[in-house]
Design an enzyme around this catalytic site. Structure first.
Site, PDB file in Angstrom:
ATOM      1  N   ASP A 177      76.105  11.287  29.984  1.00 13.39           N
ATOM      2  CA  ASP A 177      75.810  11.638  28.592  1.00 13.39           C
ATOM      3  C   ASP A 177      77.111  11.755  27.803  1.00 13.39           C
ATOM      4  OD1 ASP A 177      74.498  13.139  26.274  1.00 13.39           O
ATOM      5  OD2 ASP A 177      72.813  12.988  27.653  1.00 13.39           O
ATOM      6  N   HIS A 244      75.202  16.704  22.782  1.00 14.58           N
ATOM      7  CA  HIS A 244      73.962  16.260  23.420  1.00 14.58           C
ATOM      8  C   HIS A 244      73.948  16.526  24.926  1.00 14.58           C
ATOM      9  CE1 HIS A 244      71.120  13.088  24.865  1.00 14.58           C
ATOM     10  NE2 HIS A 244      70.514  13.286  23.707  1.00 14.58           N
ATOM     11  N   SER A 424      65.056  12.730  25.137  1.00 10.64           N
ATOM     12  CA  SER A 424      66.261  13.250  25.760  1.00 10.64           C
ATOM     13  C   SER A 424      66.034  14.641  26.328  1.00 10.64           C
ATOM     14  CB  SER A 424      67.406  13.327  24.750  1.00 10.64           C
ATOM     15  OG  SER A 424      68.089  12.121  24.621  1.00 10.64           O
TER      16      SER A 424
END
Length: 604
Positions: A177, A244, A424
């Site tokens: 990520d 994220h 996600s």
């Protein structure tokens, strides 16, 4: 490989390119967020921009597969043939060559270069090095709220009941990520990772690849990533840091029982941040190397991973069906025993048209809302394996997925908690569940973990149009904390691990003598197959019973150019006596690609 099949492959490749461009036209910015939310970055549509690099997979017998010098000379020769200047960049972890086109080429010029590679019988595949992006949808509201996604009866994942059996102790999860920004509710479970972003601009940390997986932020100014096919700036507006990867990691393994913050699903597991996403997303080449390294494979120029992952989470994606390079990396990871979990995507479209959501040997995860409906943004379709809570903040931030984050908009700020929505957020729910299952039953293979998650799912309490896989994941049932202990498959296992070569245009068999099993074989005989081959579409695979009867497990396919067959088939063999000699029969129907039966097994 005969000429007629090569023509078919070229036509199929041209079709795939056209579909990618068509999909791009409908997704100029990032997958549209729900009302009241803001997107986190540019779209997979950036894949429609000029291509800078290609990923070339050579067949194992080719000199270019073993020698960088040979690969460099081949790139130069192919460039001369297409009228372009090509350079060998580096060797990826899968063994594929990364080829620099020397300058940004338009679609027509790129097609000429790719055609030159495809015409070479020593080339197994050639794909564009495209960009992928984080698949979260970021809301505005930052108020902390309860984790309904773990325990609410309506549409929670029934996690607390699983904690009686497993908490993730000893299990390693790699989060491929944006990296990791320090957070006290997660720090105890984070181990050293790696930064695989090779482009210094995209890395945004002053350099390229290194051993520091810290997330410096992925903020972008309007137009900083170029323009789309309509000439519009990407991104369309200034964006702030998403953090994220830290949000994803918190869902998996935030510290639990520390009187603060949130509870991670596998709260005693470790998380290894593997950085591939930065400014303007990430590239296929970097992601391929990250998958390989995270799972314990070797990547040129990168120190070996001392903590190979039991589970990989990839909450990222881009437009277009799964490419051969990414599939090869995933196959390698699964063959090393790593379960790979991916987000289905946030475009409210068929996940078959998104990468890596459409790859084989992954658990592809759609998102549901707090009422148990397929979330409005979530992708769907036959490639989706399971659904997990992803939230919908358009109703309220209380309906999102709360996890660890940071207040910094253009630099690192202070730690906090924020509700996000997206596939996600759904994917790490399944990665956390896979970690629990791995601890509870360490002998389970990735295929068995996927099968158990799907078998023990419950019907979505709401509605799903388009296909949501097996339903809503049920952690308690999958881990086995509930009645019936539904993990993993039990019974007598018989294995043949002797390598059997598969020459071109030939049929080979591998035998397993089965003894001491009375009566007939079961209605769900498990046939686990591990075949290494450079073009699996060449292969027809059959199971031959002791009485001579056969069952086809896999047919040939002129369009399936991926490597290897690593999967488990289920066969109804109840009409056949169990004891006797069983055979795996493999037929190669074309020339030019070879391989071998690595191992196979029967579970009665």
């Amino acid at each position: 490989m005969n000429g007629s099949r090569r023509i078919r492959i070229s036509l199929l490749a041209a079709t795939a390119t056209a579909l990618l461009c068509a999909g791009t036209a409908t997704s100029v910015a990032a997958p549209l967020p729900a009302p009241g939310a803001q997107d986190t970055g540019p779209a997979a549509a950036a894949g429609s921009a000029s291509v800078e690099r290609l990923i070339v997979g050579y067949k194992s017998r080719a000199a270019e597969a073993r020698s960088n010098d040979a690969a460099a000379k081949d790139a130069e020769a192919k460039g001369e043939k297409a009228g372009e200047s090509l350079d060998f960049d580096r060797r990826l972890g899968t063994g594929a060559a990364l080829v620099d086109l020397g300058a940004e080429l338009g679609k027509a010029d790129t097609a000429d270069v790719m055609a030159a590679f495809r015409a070479d019988p020593d080339v197994a595949y050639v794909v564009q090095d495209t960009r992928m992006y984080a698949t979260a949808v970021q809301p505005n509201d930052t108020e902390y709220s309860r984790q309904w996604d773990l325990f609410e009866a309506t549409a929670g994942m029934n996690v607390p009941g699983a904690w009686d059996k497993a908490t993730g102790e000893g299990v390693k999860v790699a989060v491929i990520d944006t990296g990791y920004v320090a957070h006290s509710d997660l720090a105890a479970n984070v181990i050293a990772g790696y930064d695989f972003i090779s482009d210094s601009f995209m890395a945004n940390d002053g350099g390229g690849r290194d051993s520091n997986a810290a997330d410096p932020g992925d903020w972008m100014n309007r137009g900083e990533c170029g323009t789309d096919q309509f000439g519009q700036p990407v991104p369309a507006r200034d964006t702030n840091n998403s953090w994220h990867g830290t949000h994803v990691a918190g869902t998996i393994a935030a510290t639990t029982g520390n009187s603060k913050g949130i509870a991670g699903i596998a709260y005693n597991a470790t998380v290894q941040p593997v950085r591939v996403l930065g400014k303007c997303g990430g590239t296929t080449a970097d992601i391929i190397d990250a998958i390989t390294w995270a799972s314990g494979g070797s990547v040129q120029g990168v120190p070996a991973n001392p903590n190979p992952a039991d589970v990989i989470n990839m909450s990222l994606g881009g437009g277009g069906a799964c490419d051969s390079g990414t599939q090869s990396a995933i196959n390698g990871a699964v063959s090393r025993g790593t379960t790979v979990v991916v987000a289905a995507g946030n475009s409210n479209a068929n996940a078959a048209n998104f990468n890596p959501a459409s790859c084989s040997n992954v658990i592809s995860v759609a998102a549901s809302d707090r009422e148990g409906n397929r979330a409005a943004y979530s992708n769907y379709g036959s490639v989706v394996d399971i659904t997990a809570p992803g939230g919908e903040t358009s109703v309220s931030s209380a309906n999102g997925i709360w996890s660890t984050l940071n207040t910094g908009t253009r630099s690192v700020g202070s730690e906090n908690y924020v509700a996000y929505q997206g596939t996600s957020m759904a994917a790490p729910h399944i990665a956390g569940l896979a970690a629990l299952m791995n601890q509870a039953s360490p002998s389970m293979t990735p295929a068995q973990i996927e099968s158990s998650i799907k078998t023990n799912a419950r019907t979505l309490p709401g509605s799903c149009s388009g296909g949501c896989g097996a339903g809503l994941a049920n952690a308690t049932a999958a881990v086995g904390a509930g009645s019936g202990e539904p993990v993993p498959p039990t019974g007598n296992v018989f294995t043949n691990s002797a390598n059997v070569n598969i020459p071109d245009n030939s049929t080979v068999t591998s035998s397993i003598p089965v003894t001491s099993i009375s009566g007939n074989a079961p209605t769900a005989l498990k046939v686990a197959v591990d075949i290494k081959h450079t073009y699996r579409g060449d292969l027809r695979i059959e199971l031959v019973a002791p009485n001579g009867g056969s069952t086809q497990l896999k047919a040939t396919s002129s369009s399936d150019s991926a490597d290897n067959v690593i999967t488990t088939y289920t066969v109804d063999a109840s009409a056949v006596a169990a004891s006797g000699t069983w055979k795996l029969r493999v037929t190669d129907i074309y020339s030019g690609d070879t391989g071998y039966i690595d191992s196979w097994s029967l579970t009665f």
